[in-house]
Design a protein around this motif. Structure first.
Motif: not given
Length: 248
Positions: A216-221
């Motif tokens: 999920l954090r990778n998606l935001w980045s």
């Protein structure tokens, strides 16, 4: 008067149609070039059809230099490029438009006078014309249909001149009145979503929770966001929570 910007002269050799001369002027002025030389135009000069086609670049036609022959048009030049799409059997450097305009920029910066020759519409430059040039510009085109309109060829070379010498911005994003979100603002958004998704039981089973949060954090980045984007996503999550709590 022509501008004082250092630039090559574009020499139209025996152009046939006034419309194409006008299109060439328009293409030159699109990219800040205004040194046109015209050699023995078939239909005489001035040509009202050229003016009509120039679409606001008529000044170039008014200031264009007219010559009876090519030697006269090149009398003050120290380096000459000739544009051609055909193999000529002449021993000369052959450059792409990009490489040619890079070389032209370097030579002009060193104080040389550079010209680029463009041939008539029917068959292009003759070998006798190309023999007067120091190098050839060859546009990479479909070998099964290599014919370029005069205005098109001028446009391609003028564009490469602008790329070599102009203040070209290769990529930009119009933010309007907004700004990019800061790292702290994105981190707060991540925490907000993780907290609410945790409460909703999204991170299941527990053994996979850490990897799900990482994804999920990778998606935001990967989603470069503005501050307005971040505020909207906060608002979406808050509204979803309110809807759930109301039990609608």
């Amino acid at each position: 008067m022509p501008s004082d910007r250092p630039q090559p002269a574009f020499v139209l050799v025996r152009p046939q149609m006034g419309e194409n001369i006008g299109a060439a002027a328009r293409a030159m002025w699109n990219f800040g070039l205004d040194r046109m030389r015209i050699v023995a135009p078939r239909d005489g000069w001035p040509n009202p059809k050229a003016v009509a086609m120039s679409s606001g670049a008529g000044r170039l036609l008014d200031e264009a230099q007219l010559f009876d022959d090519l030697p006269g048009a090149l009398s003050d030049c120290t380096f000459v490029f000739a544009t051609t799409a055909r193999q000529r059997g002449l021993t000369k450097p052959v450059l792409s438009p990009e490489a040619a305009m890079q070389m032209a920029a370097e030579k002009i910066a060193a104080g040389e006078k550079v010209a680029v020759l463009f041939g008539p519409e029917r068959a292009g430059l003759e070998n006798e014309d190309i023999a007067k040039a120091n190098a050839i510009i060859s546009v990479p085109v479909n070998p099964e249909y290599a014919s370029l309109n005069l205005g098109q060829c001028v446009l391609l070379v003028a564009y490469e001149w602008m790329r070599r010498t102009g203040d070209v911005v290769h990529e930009t994003t119009d933010l309007g009145k907004g700004d990019w979100a800061t790292g702290q603002e994105v981190e707060k958004l991540v925490e907000h979503y993780e907290e609410r998704l945790e409460a909703a039981g999204f991170f299941y089973p527990p053994a996979k929770a850490a990897n799900m949060k990482l994804n999920l954090r990778n998606l935001w980045s990967r989603m470069r966001m503005t501050r307005a984007d971040v505020q909207m996503l906060h608002g979406i999550m808050r509204q979803m929570v309110r809807w759930k709590e109301r039990g609608d």
